[in-house]
Design an enzyme around this catalytic site. Structure first.
Site, PDB file in Angstrom:
ATOM      1  N   ALA A   1      82.651   2.450 -45.338  1.00 15.48           N
ATOM      2  CA  ALA A   1      80.948   2.734 -45.154  1.00 15.48           C
ATOM      3  C   ALA A   1      80.381   1.872 -44.462  1.00 15.48           C
ATOM      4  O   ALA A   1      79.234   1.982 -43.876  1.00 15.48           O
ATOM      5  CB  ALA A   1      80.363   3.194 -46.394  1.00 15.48           C
TER       6      ALA A   1
ATOM      7  N   GLU B   1      96.845  -0.480 -35.547  1.00 17.56           N
ATOM      8  CA  GLU B   1      97.870  -1.602 -35.523  1.00 17.56           C
ATOM      9  C   GLU B   1      97.778  -2.836 -36.429  1.00 17.56           C
ATOM     10  O   GLU B   1      98.773  -3.384 -36.636  1.00 17.56           O
ATOM     11  CB  GLU B   1      97.545  -2.240 -33.969  1.00 17.56           C
ATOM     12  CG  GLU B   1      97.564  -0.977 -33.038  1.00 17.56           C
ATOM     13  CD  GLU B   1      96.432  -0.188 -32.481  1.00 17.56           C
ATOM     14  OE1 GLU B   1      95.654  -0.030 -33.604  1.00 17.56           O
ATOM     15  OE2 GLU B   1      96.288   0.000 -31.404  1.00 17.56           O
TER      16      GLU B   1
HETATM   17  N1  THU Z   1      91.215   2.427 -33.641  1.00 18.05           N
HETATM   18  C1  THU Z   1      92.673   1.956 -33.972  1.00 18.05           C
HETATM   19  O1  THU Z   1      93.031   2.211 -35.300  1.00 18.05           O
HETATM   20  N2  THU Z   1      93.278   1.216 -33.061  1.00 18.05           N
HETATM   21  C2  THU Z   1      93.064   1.062 -31.755  1.00 18.05           C
HETATM   22  O2  THU Z   1      93.357   0.242 -31.111  1.00 18.05           O
HETATM   23  C3  THU Z   1      91.586   1.750 -31.345  1.00 18.05           C
HETATM   24  C4  THU Z   1      90.410   1.980 -32.365  1.00 18.05           C
HETATM   25  C5  THU Z   1      90.689   2.968 -34.752  1.00 18.05           C
HETATM   26  C6  THU Z   1      89.400   2.157 -35.272  1.00 18.05           C
HETATM   27  C7  THU Z   1      88.516   3.241 -35.911  1.00 18.05           C
HETATM   28  O3  THU Z   1      88.930   3.581 -36.965  1.00 18.05           O
HETATM   29  C8  THU Z   1      88.636   4.356 -34.792  1.00 18.05           C
HETATM   30  O4  THU Z   1      89.995   4.079 -34.348  1.00 18.05           O
HETATM   31  C9  THU Z   1      87.508   4.789 -34.001  1.00 18.05           C
HETATM   32  O5  THU Z   1      87.183   3.419 -32.951  1.00 18.05           O
END
Ligand code: THU
Length: 131
Positions: free
Chosen positions: A46, A55
């Protein structure tokens, strides 16, 4: 395990994502030099900036598993182009990679783009620079 198994495991990781704010699930699967696998998903909060990328979760799991060498990392989203690692995660991946590391950007249908570390993060800063 073959690539089909890795894709299935990455999809399973993506299905666990906690993404009530972005509704953008991401799954990651690391295959290490030893052939072991570690998965992760994004976990949001939140308080938005506190969310973790998939990753980063997979890397933490690998390190707690006692390993530090990424041979291949699969990153999956629901987009047709596949999961594109963010800038911060490129640096996180770099820490545990070498020139042979492969980055697989996947959609639920499979690998959409395969790149190596120098394509992911050219001219990168890494631990050797601190010596
Ligand atoms: N996100 C990832 O988990 N890995 C990335 O490399 C790009 C972005 C996630 C973060 C957030 O929870 C969602 O994607 C939107 O940005």
């Amino acid at each position: 395990m073959n690539e089909e198994n890795y894709i299935a495991a990455t999809k399973e990781a993506m299905s666990k994502a906690y993404v009530p704010y972005s509704n953008y699930p991401v799954g990651a699967l690391i295959v290490t030099d030893n052939g072991n696998t570690y998965s992760g998903c994004n976990v949001e909060n939140a308080s938005y900036p506190l969310g973790n990328c998939a990753e980063a979760s997979a890397i933490a799991s690998m390190v707690i598993g006692g390993e530090k060498k990424i041979k291949t990392i699969y990153v999956m989203t629901k987009n047709d182009e596949g999961g594109i690692p963010c800038g911060g995660c490129r640096q996180r991946i770099r820490e545990f990679s070498d020139e042979n590391t492969q980055i697989m950007m996947c959609s639920p249908d499979g690998v959409q783009q395969r790149i190596n570390l120098s394509e992911l993060l050219p001219n990168s800063f890494w631990p050797e620079h601190l010596k």
